[in-house]
Scaffold this active site. Structure first.
Site, PDB file in Angstrom:
ATOM      1  N   TRP A 231    -138.324  -4.412 -37.269  1.00 16.18           N
ATOM      2  CA  TRP A 231    -138.656  -3.678 -38.491  1.00 16.18           C
ATOM      3  C   TRP A 231    -139.637  -2.559 -38.155  1.00 16.18           C
ATOM      4  O   TRP A 231    -140.231  -2.581 -37.067  1.00 16.18           O
ATOM      5  CB  TRP A 231    -139.271  -4.626 -39.538  1.00 16.18           C
ATOM      6  CG  TRP A 231    -139.084  -4.143 -40.950  1.00 16.18           C
ATOM      7  CD1 TRP A 231    -140.033  -3.644 -41.787  1.00 16.18           C
ATOM      8  CD2 TRP A 231    -137.848  -4.102 -41.678  1.00 16.18           C
ATOM      9  NE1 TRP A 231    -139.468  -3.289 -42.989  1.00 16.18           N
ATOM     10  CE2 TRP A 231    -138.139  -3.556 -42.952  1.00 16.18           C
ATOM     11  CE3 TRP A 231    -136.522  -4.458 -41.388  1.00 16.18           C
ATOM     12  CZ2 TRP A 231    -137.145  -3.360 -43.919  1.00 16.18           C
ATOM     13  CZ3 TRP A 231    -135.541  -4.265 -42.350  1.00 16.18           C
ATOM     14  CH2 TRP A 231    -135.861  -3.727 -43.600  1.00 16.18           C
TER      15      TRP A 231
ATOM     16  N   ASP B  38    -144.684   4.805 -42.092  1.00 17.69           N
ATOM     17  CA  ASP B  38    -144.951   5.341 -43.432  1.00 17.69           C
ATOM     18  C   ASP B  38    -144.426   4.390 -44.503  1.00 17.69           C
ATOM     19  O   ASP B  38    -143.776   3.392 -44.188  1.00 17.69           O
ATOM     20  CB  ASP B  38    -144.302   6.722 -43.577  1.00 17.69           C
ATOM     21  CG  ASP B  38    -142.779   6.639 -43.567  1.00 17.69           C
ATOM     22  OD1 ASP B  38    -142.216   5.813 -42.822  1.00 17.69           O
ATOM     23  OD2 ASP B  38    -142.136   7.372 -44.336  1.00 17.69           O
TER      24      ASP B  38
ATOM     25  N   GLU C 102    -140.949   3.282 -44.293  1.00 13.62           N
ATOM     26  CA  GLU C 102    -140.679   2.374 -43.175  1.00 13.62           C
ATOM     27  C   GLU C 102    -139.852   3.006 -42.065  1.00 13.62           C
ATOM     28  O   GLU C 102    -139.133   2.322 -41.351  1.00 13.62           O
ATOM     29  CB  GLU C 102    -139.954   1.107 -43.675  1.00 13.62           C
ATOM     30  CG  GLU C 102    -140.415   0.618 -45.018  1.00 13.62           C
ATOM     31  CD  GLU C 102    -139.927  -0.768 -45.361  1.00 13.62           C
ATOM     32  OE1 GLU C 102    -138.800  -0.886 -45.843  1.00 13.62           O
ATOM     33  OE2 GLU C 102    -140.672  -1.730 -45.111  1.00 13.62           O
ATOM     34  N   GLU C 103    -139.921   4.324 -41.940  1.00 12.16           N
ATOM     35  CA  GLU C 103    -139.018   4.976 -40.998  1.00 12.16           C
ATOM     36  C   GLU C 103    -139.692   5.679 -39.827  1.00 12.16           C
ATOM     37  O   GLU C 103    -139.181   5.641 -38.719  1.00 12.16           O
ATOM     38  CB  GLU C 103    -138.128   5.977 -41.747  1.00 12.16           C
ATOM     39  CG  GLU C 103    -137.179   5.284 -42.689  1.00 12.16           C
ATOM     40  CD  GLU C 103    -136.504   6.227 -43.637  1.00 12.16           C
ATOM     41  OE1 GLU C 103    -135.422   5.884 -44.139  1.00 12.16           O
ATOM     42  OE2 GLU C 103    -137.052   7.324 -43.891  1.00 12.16           O
TER      43      GLU C 103
ATOM     44  N   GLU D  96    -132.788   0.774 -57.372  1.00 12.06           N
ATOM     45  CA  GLU D  96    -133.674   1.588 -56.541  1.00 12.06           C
ATOM     46  C   GLU D  96    -133.308   3.067 -56.658  1.00 12.06           C
ATOM     47  O   GLU D  96    -134.145   3.937 -56.831  1.00 12.06           O
ATOM     48  CB  GLU D  96    -133.549   1.125 -55.081  1.00 12.06           C
ATOM     49  CG  GLU D  96    -134.412   1.883 -54.100  1.00 12.06           C
ATOM     50  CD  GLU D  96    -134.142   1.431 -52.661  1.00 12.06           C
ATOM     51  OE1 GLU D  96    -133.051   1.723 -52.122  1.00 12.06           O
ATOM     52  OE2 GLU D  96    -135.022   0.760 -52.077  1.00 12.06           O
TER      53      GLU D  96
HETATM   54  C1  NOJ Z   1    -134.909  -0.025 -44.730  1.00  9.22           C
HETATM   55  C2  NOJ Z   1    -136.113   0.632 -45.297  1.00  9.22           C
HETATM   56  O1  NOJ Z   1    -136.665  -0.187 -46.244  1.00  9.22           O
HETATM   57  C3  NOJ Z   1    -135.772   1.976 -45.889  1.00  9.22           C
HETATM   58  O2  NOJ Z   1    -136.908   2.604 -46.376  1.00  9.22           O
HETATM   59  C4  NOJ Z   1    -135.154   2.800 -44.819  1.00  9.22           C
HETATM   60  O3  NOJ Z   1    -134.805   4.058 -45.343  1.00  9.22           O
HETATM   61  C5  NOJ Z   1    -133.956   2.102 -44.241  1.00  9.22           C
HETATM   62  N1  NOJ Z   1    -134.322   0.796 -43.741  1.00  9.22           N
HETATM   63  C6  NOJ Z   1    -133.283   2.904 -43.139  1.00  9.22           C
HETATM   64  O4  NOJ Z   1    -134.134   2.991 -42.018  1.00  9.22           O
HETATM   65  C1  NOJ Z   2    -137.487   0.561 -49.117  1.00  9.04           C
HETATM   66  C2  NOJ Z   2    -138.616   1.488 -49.431  1.00  9.04           C
HETATM   67  O1  NOJ Z   2    -138.496   2.617 -48.615  1.00  9.04           O
HETATM   68  C3  NOJ Z   2    -139.934   0.802 -49.226  1.00  9.04           C
HETATM   69  O2  NOJ Z   2    -140.966   1.674 -49.621  1.00  9.04           O
HETATM   70  C4  NOJ Z   2    -140.014  -0.473 -50.011  1.00  9.04           C
HETATM   71  O3  NOJ Z   2    -141.211  -1.131 -49.708  1.00  9.04           O
HETATM   72  C5  NOJ Z   2    -138.840  -1.368 -49.706  1.00  9.04           C
HETATM   73  N1  NOJ Z   2    -137.597  -0.675 -49.821  1.00  9.04           N
HETATM   74  C6  NOJ Z   2    -138.802  -2.565 -50.639  1.00  9.04           C
HETATM   75  O4  NOJ Z   2    -138.672  -2.140 -51.959  1.00  9.04           O
END
Ligand code: NOJ
Ligand code: NOJ
Length: 598
Positions: free
Chosen positions: A167, A223, A226-227, A451
């Site tokens: 992750w 960030d 999460e990327e 979402e």
């Molecule tokens: C899951 C993350 O929660 C999301 O923010 C991200 O865009 C995707 N993975 C793709 O990396």
């Molecule tokens: C993906 C989002 O990018 C992230 O900010 C969030 O924490 C997770 N999904 C869970 O909602």
């Protein structure tokens, strides 16, 4: 403006000579515009009122359904655990994220402390969240244990066990966001003379989060999306706020030494926060890495979540009505205007569907409900402050933002009695409502919020019933009603006179050091970036290339750095032998140190 005043202006302009008449005519046009805006506003106001009435209970129920153990869609989550979404496949969001949970409970704590929801079940829920987070802090995860960086772990299973898959970790916004929610609750409890719960339950959790933040703020991390691993405006802003309000709480609880450590790091963060502002392009570069434009809802979310109504339109904390944050909002919104087909054909200054950032490809890259709601919320927050101040300022920085509403407006201060103020605030309210109307348009009949919504069709996509979407719509609704969260100490702050925000270089400290199991190597030194010779806040190195330990940090250029490595084992700290190590950073680029423990 009422009829009588309009007539008055008309009559006057007939009487007076030309020049005056021209001025009056301009005023008249302005009032007519204002009138139009408010007449036009009436119908959209009703639509939004109606939407709020229908959606509010649905959103609240949507949140409660996703919280364990009794939530109808909570998948067996433990008590107080917030499930991100009940979607268990494509995508699987049956996890609990510290960021989402903290922001959701930020709302629930506000509702409780404002007297909006004083039910015992609401208090019980908050207390079970507190207990659950206290347990979650103690889970060892791939990010570490609670004392070795584990608090940066972004998500857990809903039964409070570690998620060990790969992750984007660590994410350093979780601890400060959780601290902010807890501190708000703690302050309220102290005012209502329940200090024992604060001291025994809340403070230990808050302190761990603040210590983590004070220690790791200068490290890179993933960030909020999460990327990308780099520095992120939202994270820095959240860290600054938590340490600032944390130092105030620490002082109240008699923890004077800690208070000054938190305050010191808050000052360093306030310095760093300024570096995200991009003056030539008029926006906040939300991420320092990833090769993106940096135009990102990250910055809008930071502005609304660090709103302090006492701080006025302060630009250094990027308050919602500050010239920087308004200019940024325009750049952010415009980045989606010609991107999503559902926005095509809207007028150049209309509210539109907005997403995380224009380069986004997740699920195909679509608008998000929570980011569209954030745009509305920032505008409502700004209106609240101007109403209190009785005036608004147009500066060089915010001029283009304001020209969307009044093309002829000039730099200046406009009191609430002026037509300019009336025209601008009426059309801004309308603009803000416009974002809610977009959300309404793309919300299915049952009121559920996923979402994302599709860039072409507007249909919901990705995780359904996203808890954070429901919280985001409710905070936007609250801002529209003029509700504000408790102040956190943003008022009267100044960027420290010595900031070290000049040129920076990346320095990799690496040291060859054999250790025993459980022993770790740390670093501290004479500059803020090395936490000022603090053994407690010394920076932990990583042992990825054991027995070489290393860490890469941003350091001021052309600066003489003195430093030493330390070992910590079972609570015992051992320093390297004297003298201090030293070197001078170059003017740019990067620098690598290749040391051996001594
Ligand atoms: C899951 C993350 O929660 C999301 O923010 C991200 O865009 C995707 N993975 C793709 O990396
Ligand atoms: C993906 C989002 O990018 C992230 O900010 C969030 O924490 C997770 N999904 C869970 O909602």
């Amino acid at each position: 403006m009422d009829q009588k005043a309009l007539v008055g202006i008309l009559v006057d302009s007939v009487d007076c000579f030309r020049e005056l008449a021209r001025v009056k005519l301009r005023l008249l046009l302005l009032s007519a515009l204002g009138l139009l805006a408010s007449v036009f506003g009436i119908s959209s106001t009703r639509i939004v009122d109606k939407f709020i009435e229908l959606e509010t209970p649905i959103a609240k129920a949507g949140i409660l359904a996703n919280i364990g153990p009794d939530g109808l869609k909570s998948w067996g989550a433990k008590a107080g655990v917030v499930v991100a979404s009940p979607s268990n496949v494509f995508p699987n969001y049956v996890y609990t994220w510290t960021r989402d949970s903290s922001l959701v409970f930020k709302l629930l704590v506000d509702q409780y402390t404002h007297g909006e929801d004083t039910s015992t079940s609401s208090r019980t829920l908050i207390d079970s969240f507190v207990a659950s987070q206290a347990r979650i802090q103690h889970i060892s995860s791939p990010s570490g244990s609670r004392l070795t960086g584990g608090l940066g772990e972004p998500k857990f299973h809903v039964d409070e066990t570690a998620f060990t898959g790969s992750w984007g970790r660590p994410q350093r916004d979780g601890p400060p966001l959780r601290a902010t929610t807890f501190i708000t609750y703690a302050n309220w409890l102290l005012e209502h003379s329940n200090s024992s719960y604060v001291v025994n339950m809340l403070w230990p959790v808050i302190k761990l989060d603040l210590d983590y933040t004070a220690q790791y703020w200068n490290y890179t991390g993933f960030d909020l999306w999460e990327e990308i691993s780099s520095s992120s405006f939202f994270t820095t802003a959240s860290q600054h706020r938590a340490l600032r309000q944390g130092s105030i709480l620490a002082r109240k609880l008699g923890q004077i030494a800690l208070a000054s450590i938190y305050e010191n790091q808050a000052d360093n963060l306030l310095c760093f926060l300024q570096t995200y502002w991009n003056p030539s392009a008029g926006y906040i570069t939300s991420n320092t890495g990833g090769g993106r434009s940096g135009k990102d809802a990250n910055s809008v979310l930071a502005s609304i979540h660090n709103f302090d109504v006492e701080a006025g339109c302060d630009p250094i904390t990027f308050q919602p009505c500050s010239d920087r944050a308004l200019s940024n909002l325009k750049v952010y919104v415009d980045a989606f205007r010609f991107l999503y087909p559902i926005n095509f054909g809207s007028t150049v200054n209309a509210a539109i569907a907005t997403g995380r950032y224009p380069e986004d490809v997740y699920f195909g890259g679509h608008p998000w409900y929570l980011t569209t709601a954030a745009a509305a919320e920032q505008l409502y927050d700004a209106l609240i402050v101007w109403d209190r101040l009785g005036a608004l300022d147009v500066t060089d920085i915010s001029l283009l933002f304001f020209r969307q509403f009044l093309p002829s407006v000039k730099v200046g201060t406009y009191p609430s009695s002026s037509n300019t103020y009336r025209v601008i605030t009426a059309s801004m309210k309308n603009f803000a409502d416009g974002f809610l109307i977009i959300i309404r348009k793309y919300t299915p009949a049952d009121g559920s919020l996923a979402e994302q919504y599709h860039r072409l069709t507007g249909n919901p996509i990705s995780a359904k019933d996203l808890t954070w979407s429901y919280a985001a719509i409710l905070t936007a609704f609250a801002a529209r009603r003029g509700v504000t969260s408790a102040s956190w100490g943003a008022k009267g702050l100044a960027v420290p006179s010595v900031c070290g925000n000049g040129p920076h270089v990346e320095v990799t400290f690496s040291v060859y050091a054999t250790t025993i199991w459980g022993e770790n190597i740390y670093l501290t030194g004479n500059v803020g970036a090395l936490n000022n010779w603090s053994p407690y806040y010394a920076l932990q190195l990583s042992a990825n290339d054991y027995p070489t330990w290393s860490i890469t940090l941003r350091m001021p250029a052309y600066t003489k750095i003195e430093y030493k490595y330390l070992r910590k084992y079972a609570g015992i700290t051992t320093w390297e032998s004297d003298p201090n190590r030293s070197f001078t950073t170059p003017g740019n680029g990067s620098w690598v140190l290749d040391d051996s423990w001594r």
